[in-house]
Scaffold this active site. Structure first.
Site, PDB file in Angstrom:
ATOM      1  N   GLY A 240     -11.151 -55.130 -70.299  1.00  0.00           N
ATOM      2  CA  GLY A 240     -11.291 -54.878 -68.831  1.00  0.00           C
ATOM      3  C   GLY A 240     -12.718 -55.504 -68.457  1.00  0.00           C
ATOM      4  O   GLY A 240     -13.305 -56.311 -69.062  1.00  0.00           O
ATOM      5  N   SER A 241     -13.350 -54.807 -67.329  1.00  0.00           N
ATOM      6  CA  SER A 241     -14.516 -55.315 -66.943  1.00  0.00           C
ATOM      7  C   SER A 241     -15.763 -54.826 -67.786  1.00  0.00           C
ATOM      8  O   SER A 241     -15.616 -53.722 -68.545  1.00  0.00           O
ATOM      9  CB  SER A 241     -14.678 -54.940 -65.505  1.00  0.00           C
ATOM     10  OG  SER A 241     -15.047 -53.630 -65.253  1.00  0.00           O
ATOM     11  N   THR A 242     -16.926 -55.718 -67.807  1.00  0.00           N
ATOM     12  CA  THR A 242     -17.942 -55.436 -68.386  1.00  0.00           C
ATOM     13  C   THR A 242     -18.722 -53.989 -68.084  1.00  0.00           C
ATOM     14  O   THR A 242     -19.318 -53.318 -68.725  1.00  0.00           O
ATOM     15  CB  THR A 242     -19.021 -56.560 -68.509  1.00  0.00           C
ATOM     16  OG1 THR A 242     -18.423 -57.717 -69.040  1.00  0.00           O
ATOM     17  CG2 THR A 242     -20.385 -56.015 -69.229  1.00  0.00           C
ATOM     18  N   GLY A 245     -16.688 -51.304 -69.533  1.00  0.00           N
ATOM     19  CA  GLY A 245     -16.836 -51.476 -70.812  1.00  0.00           C
ATOM     20  C   GLY A 245     -18.111 -50.623 -71.362  1.00  0.00           C
ATOM     21  O   GLY A 245     -18.402 -49.940 -72.423  1.00  0.00           O
ATOM     22  N   GLU A 262     -12.856 -56.161 -75.176  1.00  0.00           N
ATOM     23  CA  GLU A 262     -12.573 -57.556 -74.572  1.00  0.00           C
ATOM     24  C   GLU A 262     -13.079 -57.468 -73.365  1.00  0.00           C
ATOM     25  O   GLU A 262     -12.356 -56.775 -72.345  1.00  0.00           O
ATOM     26  CB  GLU A 262     -11.368 -58.261 -74.849  1.00  0.00           C
ATOM     27  CG  GLU A 262     -11.256 -59.538 -74.335  1.00  0.00           C
ATOM     28  CD  GLU A 262      -9.878 -59.864 -73.700  1.00  0.00           C
ATOM     29  OE1 GLU A 262      -9.895 -60.744 -72.948  1.00  0.00           O
ATOM     30  OE2 GLU A 262      -8.821 -59.411 -74.075  1.00  0.00           O
ATOM     31  N   CYS A 296      -9.721 -63.871 -68.338  1.00  0.00           N
ATOM     32  CA  CYS A 296     -11.097 -63.755 -68.595  1.00  0.00           C
ATOM     33  C   CYS A 296     -11.394 -64.953 -69.338  1.00  0.00           C
ATOM     34  O   CYS A 296     -12.704 -65.316 -69.465  1.00  0.00           O
ATOM     35  CB  CYS A 296     -11.578 -62.509 -69.443  1.00  0.00           C
ATOM     36  SG  CYS A 296     -10.566 -62.457 -70.846  1.00  0.00           S
TER      37      CYS A 296
END
Length: 492
Positions: A240-242, A245, A262, A296
């Site tokens: 998912g998104s940083t 994360g 990831e 991504c």
């Protein structure tokens, strides 16, 4: 065993289909805004129950013979293959992916990953190390010490999956984790969770023991939080998104939970003056067609030598003219909708931001109207005359938008521009000089680099540098990701 009822899909906890404590919510088809089905909203207590069930099942499952784990994964693949058509239809409806993508890249890849890790369960987990001769001393007599490296399962793994692929992404987490002897709690993305419950059905029919696989869903933040912070959970695997994360990593750090992350990407596509421009355009063009840019690994940031800049822009513009936007169920559609109205608005806001920053819209930029005007469609958009400092160049848009930045110098400038990013997942290099292409690839701060291709070798390690993630998976690397290394030493 019933998975559903009049109130919609049920949770899968401890081998049972369980009614959700908090009711259900509607899963919306991004193509026409119709209701695909009702997804269950778990309570924090139910997530904790799922984690506890996984913890109780871990001991027996981790001691199961690898051949038995392999057989279950193979049988699950058989069930998915048998139900391929209706489950591909469901994936298309949940995600808005065109039929070919739903079949080949979603359910088809799901089958392939279960097959791959059925074989993976049989890969050796022990490796002998060179013996070491020790002299007599304070630690004892002279001896020859043997050593063995052993891969052990981590324990209970929470798998939090992305919305862009409800088959390939969960299968890429669940199958290797199970192959290594872990148990799992799966928390699917709230936008398209129904396909993940079909995966649980396949595993249940294949004979997975109760508690080895659990699936809990929900839109509330507390559902995901409970799946991460439960004391029964030993590892979190997240796609998912940083931004999310980072929050997960903070929670994992408090109790030293293992992580596989990831996260975001802003793939640089470096195009040198001697590149095959047709090949480069075809590769870059996948951004528009694969999941409507919601991927991504997409080459969304084109860094092209000034000498071929105008020609590349012209060819990309011509390529886009053939990108049919429409209902993903209709044959010939190449670009479907994005996942939601909110995400459509976000992508469109970036296009408008690009205009304000001084980029020129060479193609797209307007909202397409499909059918009766319903659905969350975004026009494939090409932003050119971009500069490195623009937000549209630096930030992940996660939609069918490509930005083009020219450069005038040689390899040093190209590499500097490509690496001028917080992300480093996958980059690409196009050049007719193979030696230069590989030389530049080695210099890029990116977890993967495609040389004259956007194709992926599914045995190669996958993961990111910088803020694109932590750890590596795919192929045998996924088996390693879901294991701990133990050393056993003995005196000979």
């Amino acid at each position: 065993m019933s998975r559903g009822g009049g109130d919609g899909q049920r949770l899968f906890i401890g081998g049972e289909w369980v009614a959700p404590d908090v009711g259900s919510y509607e899963v919306v088809n991004p193509a026409d805004e119709s209701v695909v089905g009702l997804a269950p909203e778990a309570s924090r207590a139910q997530v904790e129950e799922a984690a506890r069930a996984a913890a109780e099942a871990f001991g027996p499952w981790s001691r199961t013979a690898p051949q038995e784990r392999a057989a279950i994964l193979d049988r699950a693949a058989d069930v998915i293959q048998r139900e391929f058509e209706p489950w591909a239809e469901l994936a298309r409806a949940e995600t808005g992916a065109p039929t070919g993508i739903a079949r080949g890249m979603q359910v088809g890849v799901g089958v392939a990953r279960f097959r791959r890790y059925a074989r993976g369960a049989l890969e050796p987990v022990e490796r002998g190390l060179p013996p070491q001769v020790t002299e007599a001393g304070p630690m004892g007599r002279a001896s020859v010490l043997g050593a063995l490296e052993v891969r052990q399962p981590v324990g209970v793994v929470t798998c939090i999956t992305s919305y862009n692929n409800p088959w390939a992404n969960p299968a890429g987490k669940v199958a290797p984790a199970l192959a290594m002897g872990n148990t799992v709690v799966v928390k699917p993305a709230p936008q398209d969770p129904l396909s993940v419950f079909r995966m649980a059905e396949a595993l249940a029919e294949a004979g997975i023991p109760p508690g080895v696989v659990n699936v809990v869903s929900g839109r509330a933040v507390e559902v995901g939080e409970a799946a991460v912070d439960s004391p029964h959970v030993d590892m979190v695997s997240f796609t998912g998104s940083t931004a999310v994360g980072r929050r997960i990593a903070e929670v994992c750090g408090r109790s030293m939970k293992r992580q596989l992350m990831e996260l975001g990407g802003k793939g640089a596509a470096v195009v040198f003056e001697d590149a095959d421009l047709d090949a480069a355009v075809t590769g870059i063009g996948t951004t528009f067609s694969f999941y409507s840019g919601q991927i991504c690994t997409a080459p969304t940031r084109v860094i092209v030598h000034r000498s071929v800049y105008a020609e590349l822009v012209q060819r990309l513009t011509g390529y886009l003219a053939f990108m049919t936007v429409g209902d993903p169920a209709v044959k010939g559609t190449l670009v479907g909708p994005v996942i939601s109205a909110a995400h459509r608005d976000r992508v469109e806001s970036y296009v408008e931001l690009g205009r304000k920053e001084g980029a020129r819209v060479a193609f797209g930029g307007e909202r397409p109207v499909v059918g009766e005007g319903r659905g969350f469609y975004v026009a494939p958009t090409l932003l050119v005359d971009c500069a490195p400092g623009m937000r549209v160049v630096r930030e992940e848009i996660f939609g069918p938008v490509v930005v083009v930045v020219p450069f005038d110098g040689g390899e040093d400038e190209a590499v500097a521009l490509a690496d001028d990013s917080d992300y480093g997942l996958i980059s690409y290099v196009w050049s007719g000089d193979a030696a230069r292409a590989f030389r530049v690839a080695r210099r890029l701060r990116s977890g993967g680099v495609g040389v004259n291709t956007v194709g992926r070798n599914m045995e190669a390690p996958f993961g990111g540098f910088k803020q694109s993630g932590v750890g590596r998976d795919v192929g045998s690397y996924a088996l390693h990701a879901y294991s701990e290394v133990q050393s056993i030493v003995w005196a000979g």
